[in-house]
Design a protein around this motif. Structure first.
Motif, PDB file in Angstrom:
ATOM      1  N   PRO A 137     -26.486 135.436 -19.933  1.00  0.00           N
ATOM      2  CA  PRO A 137     -27.738 135.081 -20.608  1.00  0.00           C
ATOM      3  C   PRO A 137     -28.605 134.127 -19.789  1.00  0.00           C
ATOM      4  O   PRO A 137     -29.833 134.248 -19.793  1.00  0.00           O
ATOM      5  N   VAL A 138     -27.971 133.186 -19.093  1.00  0.00           N
ATOM      6  CA  VAL A 138     -28.736 132.236 -18.277  1.00  0.00           C
ATOM      7  C   VAL A 138     -29.409 132.950 -17.118  1.00  0.00           C
ATOM      8  O   VAL A 138     -30.594 132.729 -16.822  1.00  0.00           O
ATOM      9  N   ASP A 139     -28.673 133.842 -16.452  1.00  0.00           N
ATOM     10  CA  ASP A 139     -29.253 134.601 -15.339  1.00  0.00           C
ATOM     11  C   ASP A 139     -30.371 135.519 -15.820  1.00  0.00           C
ATOM     12  O   ASP A 139     -31.395 135.690 -15.150  1.00  0.00           O
ATOM     13  N   GLN A 140     -30.197 136.124 -16.989  1.00  0.00           N
ATOM     14  CA  GLN A 140     -31.227 137.008 -17.532  1.00  0.00           C
ATOM     15  C   GLN A 140     -32.489 136.227 -17.875  1.00  0.00           C
ATOM     16  O   GLN A 140     -33.607 136.695 -17.617  1.00  0.00           O
ATOM     17  N   ALA A 141     -32.310 135.038 -18.446  1.00  0.00           N
ATOM     18  CA  ALA A 141     -33.473 134.218 -18.787  1.00  0.00           C
ATOM     19  C   ALA A 141     -34.218 133.791 -17.524  1.00  0.00           C
ATOM     20  O   ALA A 141     -35.453 133.794 -17.490  1.00  0.00           O
ATOM     21  N   ALA A 142     -33.475 133.436 -16.464  1.00  0.00           N
ATOM     22  CA  ALA A 142     -34.106 133.041 -15.197  1.00  0.00           C
ATOM     23  C   ALA A 142     -34.871 134.205 -14.586  1.00  0.00           C
ATOM     24  O   ALA A 142     -35.996 134.043 -14.093  1.00  0.00           O
ATOM     25  N   ALA A 143     -34.270 135.398 -14.614  1.00  0.00           N
ATOM     26  CA  ALA A 143     -34.934 136.581 -14.060  1.00  0.00           C
ATOM     27  C   ALA A 143     -36.189 136.917 -14.864  1.00  0.00           C
ATOM     28  O   ALA A 143     -37.229 137.274 -14.296  1.00  0.00           O
ATOM     29  N   HIS A 144     -36.096 136.798 -16.187  1.00  0.00           N
ATOM     30  CA  HIS A 144     -37.264 137.067 -17.031  1.00  0.00           C
ATOM     31  C   HIS A 144     -38.395 136.101 -16.697  1.00  0.00           C
ATOM     32  O   HIS A 144     -39.550 136.515 -16.553  1.00  0.00           O
ATOM     33  N   PHE A 145     -38.072 134.818 -16.574  1.00  0.00           N
ATOM     34  CA  PHE A 145     -39.105 133.825 -16.285  1.00  0.00           C
ATOM     35  C   PHE A 145     -39.742 134.082 -14.923  1.00  0.00           C
ATOM     36  O   PHE A 145     -40.956 133.976 -14.758  1.00  0.00           O
ATOM     37  N   GLN A 146     -38.913 134.439 -13.942  1.00  0.00           N
ATOM     38  CA  GLN A 146     -39.425 134.704 -12.595  1.00  0.00           C
ATOM     39  C   GLN A 146     -40.397 135.884 -12.589  1.00  0.00           C
ATOM     40  O   GLN A 146     -41.313 135.942 -11.758  1.00  0.00           O
ATOM     41  N   ASN A 147     -40.233 136.812 -13.542  1.00  0.00           N
ATOM     42  CA  ASN A 147     -41.063 138.018 -13.585  1.00  0.00           C
ATOM     43  C   ASN A 147     -42.235 137.915 -14.557  1.00  0.00           C
ATOM     44  O   ASN A 147     -42.888 138.922 -14.843  1.00  0.00           O
ATOM     45  N   LEU A 148     -42.500 136.706 -15.064  1.00  0.00           N
ATOM     46  CA  LEU A 148     -43.638 136.541 -15.955  1.00  0.00           C
ATOM     47  C   LEU A 148     -44.935 136.934 -15.245  1.00  0.00           C
ATOM     48  O   LEU A 148     -45.121 136.658 -14.060  1.00  0.00           O
ATOM     49  N   THR A 149     -45.833 137.566 -15.977  1.00  0.00           N
ATOM     50  CA  THR A 149     -47.147 137.857 -15.419  1.00  0.00           C
ATOM     51  C   THR A 149     -47.965 136.568 -15.356  1.00  0.00           C
ATOM     52  O   THR A 149     -47.574 135.529 -15.921  1.00  0.00           O
ATOM     53  N   ARG A 150     -49.090 136.636 -14.680  1.00  0.00           N
ATOM     54  CA  ARG A 150     -49.964 135.462 -14.589  1.00  0.00           C
ATOM     55  C   ARG A 150     -50.365 134.991 -15.986  1.00  0.00           C
ATOM     56  O   ARG A 150     -50.355 133.788 -16.282  1.00  0.00           O
ATOM     57  N   GLU A 151     -50.706 135.923 -16.860  1.00  0.00           N
ATOM     58  CA  GLU A 151     -51.131 135.562 -18.206  1.00  0.00           C
ATOM     59  C   GLU A 151     -49.988 134.922 -18.994  1.00  0.00           C
ATOM     60  O   GLU A 151     -50.186 133.937 -19.718  1.00  0.00           O
ATOM     61  N   GLU A 152     -48.780 135.470 -18.851  1.00  0.00           N
ATOM     62  CA  GLU A 152     -47.623 134.906 -19.566  1.00  0.00           C
ATOM     63  C   GLU A 152     -47.294 133.511 -19.051  1.00  0.00           C
ATOM     64  O   GLU A 152     -46.971 132.610 -19.829  1.00  0.00           O
ATOM     65  N   TYR A 153     -47.379 133.334 -17.741  1.00  0.00           N
ATOM     66  CA  TYR A 153     -47.090 132.017 -17.166  1.00  0.00           C
ATOM     67  C   TYR A 153     -48.124 130.988 -17.629  1.00  0.00           C
ATOM     68  O   TYR A 153     -47.782 129.847 -17.969  1.00  0.00           O
ATOM     69  N   ASP A 154     -49.400 131.380 -17.655  1.00  0.00           N
ATOM     70  CA  ASP A 154     -50.441 130.476 -18.127  1.00  0.00           C
ATOM     71  C   ASP A 154     -50.199 130.094 -19.585  1.00  0.00           C
ATOM     72  O   ASP A 154     -50.408 128.932 -19.974  1.00  0.00           O
ATOM     73  N   ARG A 155     -49.758 131.056 -20.401  1.00  0.00           N
ATOM     74  CA  ARG A 155     -49.473 130.764 -21.803  1.00  0.00           C
ATOM     75  C   ARG A 155     -48.284 129.817 -21.930  1.00  0.00           C
ATOM     76  O   ARG A 155     -48.303 128.898 -22.754  1.00  0.00           O
ATOM     77  N   TYR A 156     -47.267 130.033 -21.118  1.00  0.00           N
ATOM     78  CA  TYR A 156     -46.099 129.157 -21.105  1.00  0.00           C
ATOM     79  C   TYR A 156     -46.515 127.718 -20.807  1.00  0.00           C
ATOM     80  O   TYR A 156     -46.133 126.775 -21.511  1.00  0.00           O
TER      81      TYR A 156
END
Length: 253
Positions: free
Chosen positions: A147-166
């Motif tokens: 789960p930790v690795d999956q969460a890290a991979a998901h965060f790394q693949n955030l789009t620009r819009e998703e990262y800005d929202r985060y």
């Protein structure tokens, strides 16, 4: 070997005024020479000063350092390992940002266009590395590696819009917490409900499909209990970490 206050200050790269302040706080008390009244620091005090300076370099407040070092269960080797993990994480973070700056310079010099995704990739990687260094061990023990690795991979693949929202949600939560605590709002009130909702949205962006209310409750319970989380949320207004935990436990279903 024993040191006078001046010699220890020179050795450690601090001022005698700093050592006297530590003495006044009860953080680092020198002994006294058997033949005179000079302050003398022995091996135990030298080791303690090293720990103090390690914690200060990591941004820990003096009152908290005293609590940690005075705890009968304090383990010097375990503490040093913790310092090493934090410093290695900081080293990785800085290396990532250096590489990003170099790549940007090369693109500018060659008149090449960098995609928006590439411009922000380093910042996402830096966030993942920082979280792993600070909280990775606890998260893996609690939830497992996958789960930790999956969460890290998901965060790394955030789009620009998703990262800005985060990033926007993170700032909105911190500001809202400080305002609520300063007003004296109760976590069970409307402000607490809104902050719990925003914090859920923030976690959903960062965790992707890995979000569950149970995991949410487990995460916020760490905030007031863990010095690193508490320092992050309470940096400007003490009590924010506790407020966020209480609000989430009250409102998240």
């Amino acid at each position: 070997m024993e040191y006078t206050i001046r010699k220890l200050a020179d050795l450690a790269g601090v001022t005698t005024r700093t050592l006297r302040w530590y003495d006044k706080l009860g953080l680092l008390r020198p002994g006294r020479g058997p033949e005179n009244r000079y302050r003398l620091y022995g091996p135990a005090e030298v080791d303690r000063l090293q720990q103090i300076l390690f914690y200060r370099a990591l941004g820990v407040e003096l009152a908290r350092i005293k609590e940690i070092l005075d705890d009968p269960s304090f383990d010097r080797v375990q503490a040093l390992r913790g310092h090493l993990r934090a410093l290695q994480g900081e080293q990785d973070r800085i290396r990532t940002l250096i590489d990003a700056v170099r790549e940007t310079i090369r693109a500018e010099e060659r008149k090449e266009n960098m995609t928006d995704e590439k411009k922000f990739a380093a910042f996402k990687a830096e966030q993942v590395q920082r979280n792993e260094a600070r909280y990775g061990r606890e998260a893996r023990e609690r939830y497992g590696d996958l789960p930790v690795d999956q969460a890290a991979a998901h965060f790394q693949n955030l789009t620009r819009e998703e990262y800005d929202r985060y990033a926007a949600l993170e700032e909105e939560i911190k500001t809202g917490l400080e305002q609520a605590v300063r007003r004296g709002d109760p976590p069970k009130g409307e402000a607490g409900r809104e902050l719990a909702r925003l914090h859920r949205q923030w976690l959903e962006v960062s965790l992707g499909g890995g979000y569950t209310p149970e995991k949410h409750r487990g995460i916020v319970r760490l905030y007031p209990a863990d010095e690193r989380f508490r320092q992050y949320y309470d940096r400007n207004t003490p009590g924010c970490a506790q407020f966020l935990q209480d609000a989430v436990l009250r409102w998240i279903e």
